[in-house]
Design a protein around this motif. Sequence first.
Motif, PDB file in Angstrom:
ATOM      1  N   VAL A  51     -10.795   9.632  -3.012  1.00 44.18           N
ATOM      2  CA  VAL A  51     -10.152   8.383  -3.389  1.00 44.18           C
ATOM      3  C   VAL A  51     -10.482   8.048  -4.837  1.00 44.18           C
ATOM      4  O   VAL A  51     -11.567   8.383  -5.334  1.00 44.18           O
ATOM      5  CB  VAL A  51     -10.600   7.239  -2.450  1.00 44.18           C
ATOM      6  CG1 VAL A  51     -12.082   6.917  -2.636  1.00 44.18           C
ATOM      7  CG2 VAL A  51      -9.754   6.006  -2.639  1.00 44.18           C
ATOM      8  N   GLU A  63     -13.513   2.107  -0.521  1.00 44.70           N
ATOM      9  CA  GLU A  63     -12.224   1.717  -1.099  1.00 44.70           C
ATOM     10  C   GLU A  63     -11.167   1.614   0.003  1.00 44.70           C
ATOM     11  O   GLU A  63     -11.187   2.383   0.978  1.00 44.70           O
ATOM     12  CB  GLU A  63     -11.772   2.738  -2.147  1.00 44.70           C
ATOM     13  CG  GLU A  63     -12.437   2.587  -3.495  1.00 44.70           C
ATOM     14  CD  GLU A  63     -13.794   3.251  -3.580  1.00 44.70           C
ATOM     15  OE1 GLU A  63     -14.473   3.114  -4.616  1.00 44.70           O
ATOM     16  OE2 GLU A  63     -14.194   3.905  -2.591  1.00 44.70           O
ATOM     17  N   GLU A  76      -8.178   2.534   0.092  1.00 46.57           N
ATOM     18  CA  GLU A  76      -7.320   3.713   0.218  1.00 46.57           C
ATOM     19  C   GLU A  76      -8.075   4.964   0.665  1.00 46.57           C
ATOM     20  O   GLU A  76      -7.495   6.054   0.703  1.00 46.57           O
ATOM     21  CB  GLU A  76      -6.635   3.995  -1.127  1.00 46.57           C
ATOM     22  CG  GLU A  76      -5.745   2.862  -1.620  1.00 46.57           C
ATOM     23  CD  GLU A  76      -4.650   2.514  -0.633  1.00 46.57           C
ATOM     24  OE1 GLU A  76      -4.048   3.454  -0.083  1.00 46.57           O
ATOM     25  OE2 GLU A  76      -4.421   1.316  -0.387  1.00 46.57           O
ATOM     26  N   ALA A  77      -9.356   4.842   0.984  1.00 41.30           N
ATOM     27  CA  ALA A  77     -10.142   6.015   1.362  1.00 41.30           C
ATOM     28  C   ALA A  77      -9.691   6.560   2.708  1.00 41.30           C
ATOM     29  O   ALA A  77      -9.556   5.815   3.680  1.00 41.30           O
ATOM     30  CB  ALA A  77     -11.617   5.661   1.396  1.00 41.30           C
ATOM     31  N   HIS A  78      -9.477   7.872   2.768  1.00 37.86           N
ATOM     32  CA  HIS A  78      -9.046   8.539   3.999  1.00 37.86           C
ATOM     33  C   HIS A  78     -10.123   9.425   4.600  1.00 37.86           C
ATOM     34  O   HIS A  78     -10.046   9.795   5.769  1.00 37.86           O
ATOM     35  CB  HIS A  78      -7.826   9.428   3.730  1.00 37.86           C
ATOM     36  CG  HIS A  78      -6.685   8.733   3.081  1.00 37.86           C
ATOM     37  ND1 HIS A  78      -6.012   7.696   3.677  1.00 37.86           N
ATOM     38  CD2 HIS A  78      -6.093   8.920   1.864  1.00 37.86           C
ATOM     39  CE1 HIS A  78      -5.053   7.272   2.869  1.00 37.86           C
ATOM     40  NE2 HIS A  78      -5.091   7.991   1.763  1.00 37.86           N
ATOM     41  N   ASP A 135      -9.564  15.608  -0.778  1.00 43.09           N
ATOM     42  CA  ASP A 135      -8.988  14.261  -0.758  1.00 43.09           C
ATOM     43  C   ASP A 135     -10.061  13.251  -1.176  1.00 43.09           C
ATOM     44  O   ASP A 135     -10.801  12.716  -0.347  1.00 43.09           O
ATOM     45  CB  ASP A 135      -8.472  13.945   0.652  1.00 43.09           C
ATOM     46  CG  ASP A 135      -7.697  12.639   0.720  1.00 43.09           C
ATOM     47  OD1 ASP A 135      -7.966  11.744  -0.095  1.00 43.09           O
ATOM     48  OD2 ASP A 135      -6.824  12.521   1.583  1.00 43.09           O
TER      49      ASP A 135
END
Length: 359
Positions: A236, A86, A88-90, A234
């Motif tokens: 996503v 994704e 927005e994946a961190h 965290d």
Amino acid sequence: MTIADLTITPLIVPATLDDDTAADFRAYGELNRRICDEQVGLPDLAPDAAQLLPNWQDDADSLDLGFIARVDGEIAGMVTISFAQEEEAHAAEIDLLVPEDRWGHGIEDALLSRAETEARDRGRSVLQIWSLHRPEEAERMLVPKTGWGRVPATRLSDLIESRGFTLEQVERNSEADLRSDPAPLRTALTDALAVAGPDYRVLEWTMPTPPELRAGFAAVLAKLSTDAPSGDMDFVAEVWDEDRVVRREARLTGAGQTVSVVAVQHVPTGDLVAYNELLIGAERRGVTHQFGTLVSKEHRGHRLGMIVKCANLLRWRELMPDATVVSTFNAEENRPMLDINEAVGFVPVSYAGAWQKKL
């Protein structure tokens, strides 16, 4: 050995396990099971190479990388890193695989450093890793930030703690005996259906998911990444559609695995609002793994978790009469789901620690 004797090279992902290049990937599957056996005495917690390969061959939803440490030409450990795809994946998810007889010579440090470098190079700002723990007391017990559960310190937990990781959450690994009397399951299911009432309907299938249910199944699968208790990990918000359902099921069944799904449909809206999955390898014996289980937040309090659990366990006994036990993981703070597990015969057999480090 000295660190100068150590080499680290990428893990090759073969087209099949019979390829000339497949030896290292087969060794990866064997090492994965060995580590689970050494750490908690449960080798079947880990998938074998055949079960792993379809996931590694398809990077549409998650990219998997591996690195092999060798000393004098012999495999001394491995590390894998998974990257959700994704936008927005961190986070990068790490699995460190160093057997007991190779620990303490710098191999584990070198592999962990390589994983961190890969994560930084790919723009990830969070590292995540899981540790396995026996269900026992020790001189030093670790309590996660959630405050729920505790696990004994291990060499792995000591290492990652020293490298700046924080224990965010503890998960309980429980097993249920599939050969026990099914009468309590039937009673619990009947009682839960009565509580839920006519607004909820049970649906059952064996993967692949019927085309008419894929969109609804995609919607409830997406909620697992946001609705399941995860502490401050965290994760996503996953993006799901019918195509992703098809891709996932190709990976899950590609090695001859069988997956049974029981879902609950909210009759007034037609939405799928709860589900439970049970999976077994091609040999159809031994340990069954529970994959996803979820009740949508807006539909909790209607005994839907009890319904999907009991209905699938009963269905599974008919589908897989030679299966022996079911294994599942649940967050220690997820008391409603643990209550269900305990009521239907699950008992703790190991624990997992979820660790996180922000770069």
